[in-house]
Design an enzyme around this catalytic site. Structure first.
Site, short mmCIF file in Angstrom:
data_model
loop_
_atom_site.label_atom_id
_atom_site.label_comp_id
_atom_site.label_asym_id
_atom_site.label_seq_id
_atom_site.Cartn_x
_atom_site.Cartn_y
_atom_site.Cartn_z
N GLY A 102 0.83 -1.21 0.00
CA GLY A 102 0.00 0.00 0.00
C GLY A 102 0.86 1.26 0.00
N THR A 148 6.41 -7.59 1.98
CA THR A 148 7.47 -7.28 1.02
C THR A 148 8.82 -7.81 1.54
OG1 THR A 148 6.28 -5.28 0.44
CG2 THR A 148 8.63 -5.36 -0.16
N ASP A 208 1.24 1.38 9.21
CA ASP A 208 0.85 0.59 10.38
C ASP A 208 1.95 0.53 11.46
OD1 ASP A 208 -1.33 0.09 8.75
OD2 ASP A 208 -0.65 -1.91 8.17
O1 F6P Z 1 -1.14 -1.90 5.57
C1 F6P Z 1 -1.53 -0.61 5.24
C2 F6P Z 1 -3.02 -0.49 5.16
O2 F6P Z 1 -3.36 0.83 4.84
C3 F6P Z 1 -3.76 -0.95 6.43
O3 F6P Z 1 -3.70 0.01 7.45
C4 F6P Z 1 -5.14 -1.22 5.87
O4 F6P Z 1 -5.83 -2.18 6.65
C5 F6P Z 1 -4.83 -1.80 4.53
O5 F6P Z 1 -3.54 -1.34 4.16
C6 F6P Z 1 -5.81 -1.45 3.43
O6 F6P Z 1 -5.43 -2.17 2.32
P1 F6P Z 1 -5.99 -1.93 0.86
O7 F6P Z 1 -5.15 -0.85 0.24
O8 F6P Z 1 -5.78 -3.23 0.19
O9 F6P Z 1 -7.42 -1.53 0.98
#
Ligand code: F6P
Length: 381
Positions: A12, A121, A143
């Site tokens: 992300g 990763t 996170d």
């Molecule tokens: O790991 C980062 C994060 O933003 C988390 O805080 C959240 O639960 C998740 O990714 C959301 O993921 P996606 O981008 O797949 O919706």
């Protein structure tokens, strides 16, 4: 002597990706090393799609320090050791395609690949290292849950955004005597919720590490009412779980095996409903979502990302492969990827954010927990 290196950004997006990329390139350029970037993380490594990166005046990596996102893209849920392949007949098969990636790096002549990403990763990076690829990790995620480091890049910006949201929610809460609930990200760790609750002066913070009793939050709100405070601000981590309850999941995706298919969401709304019923006060829930990941990095994240990028290149020049840049006891340092993956040893089976993966959660003796308790923030226990 290193001649050519490649960077990949995976997982992300966070604020600070570009600042790390820039610092790697700048340090490389000063040492006569050419820099390239794989497009969309591990997917680019698999497809062998990459671009030359340069910080010269009109080049693609010029002026990127304050930019959100990643100039070389990023892919989520790309576990190339267990990759979802759709067959012509529509069926799905999972294949280990890591050999193709390794061959690509050899053919391209990259002396090192920098892997910018979170626990998933870095798990793949460690697996590549065991298969002979020169890799160096840089810990990314809002996170803040990567093992072996005290802080990941992107986290500080997310906390700042959440803090601003809490400040703004105070206004509505105070004016209309409401309970204002803010749901923040963080997956299975409560760092963002806890730190922003302290920074924003919230009254209650519910985090995954402490299963909550809703009556404890109700009591806190009633105690506030008793001293004339007719509103309360509650921060709920998306991974917060009620005692004897379950994770609140918005949907379950099918992104493949060995990746986290849970899309968390709804924990804040659940708490807001319960609090309205039990206190009789109007409650409103705001879900902060992707606001926490986007946009320009804070000054702190720009500096941290720059430190991490420069250190990563330094480690590469010293031949310290299979490592990751970290902050340890407040100082810039490195750890091994082996330590970062913890007990998640098996090559390829699982990448990140799954029950098997090794993540850094908030410990009960953390300063943040102690501070929150000392100033009377209710943690739901
Ligand atoms: O790991 C980062 C994060 O933003 C988390 O805080 C959240 O639960 C998740 O990714 C959301 O993921 P996606 O981008 O797949 O919706």
């Amino acid at each position: 002597m290193l001649k050519k290196v490649a960077i990949l950004a995976n997982g992300g997006d966070v604020s600070g990706f570009n600042a790390v990329i820039r610092a790697i390139i700048k340090t490389a350029e000063r040492n006569g090393i050419e820099c390239y970037g794989f497009i969309e993380g591990y997917k680019g490594l698999l497809k062998n799609e990459y671009v030359r990166l340069s910080t010269n005046n009109d080049a693609n990596a010029s002026g990127i320090l304050p930019k959100g996102g990643s100039i070389i893209g990023s892919s989520t849920n790309a576990n190339v050791f267990n990759y979802k392949v759709e067959l012509p007949n529509g069926e799905v098969e999972y294949k280990d395609l890591s050999d193709i990636c390794i061959q690509n790096v050899k053919d391209d002549g990259f002396d090192c690949v920098f892997t910018l990403g979170g626990d998933g990763t870095q798990k793949s990076a460690r697996d590549f290292f065991l298969r002979g690829m020169n890799v160096i990790g840089v810990p990314k995620t809002i996170d803040n849950d990567v093992e072996c480091t005290e802080i990941t890049f992107g986290y500080n910006t997310a906390v700042s955004v959440a803090t601003e949201a809490i400040d703004r929610l105070h206004t509505t809460g105070e004016t209309h005597h409401r309970i204002m609930v803010l749901e923040v990200m963080g997956r299975y760790a409560g760092w963002i919720a806890l730190e922003s609750a302290i920074a924003g002066g919230a009254d209650i913070a519910l985090i995954p590490e402490i299963p909550y009793d809703i009556n404890s939050a109700v009591k806190k709100i009633q105690d506030r009412i008793a001293v004339g405070k007719k509103f309360s601000v509650v921060v709920v981590a998306e991974g917060a779980i009620q005692k004897d309850g379950e994770l609140v999941v918005e949907n379950v995706r099918n992104n493949g095996k060995g990746v986290d298919n849970n899309k968390l969401g709804g924990a804040g709304e659940k708490v807001a409903k319960q609090l309205e019923e039990l206190t009789g006060l109007e409650s409103r829930c705001t879900v902060l979502g992707y606001m926490q990941r986007g946009g320009t990095p804070t000054a702190y994240d720009r500096v941290l990302s720059t430190k991490y990028g420069a250190k990563a290149m330094e480690l590469a020049m010293e031949g310290k492969f299979g490592t990751i840049t970290v902050i340890k006891n407040g100082k810039l340092d490195y750890a091994t990827l082996e330590d970062v993956v913890g007990n998640n040893k098996e090559i390829g089976a699982v990448s990140g954010n799954t029950p098997e993966s090794s993540i850094r959660k908030v410990k009960m003796d953390d300063d943040l927990i102690k501070t929150a308790r000392n100033i009377g923030i209710c943690l739901g226990d």
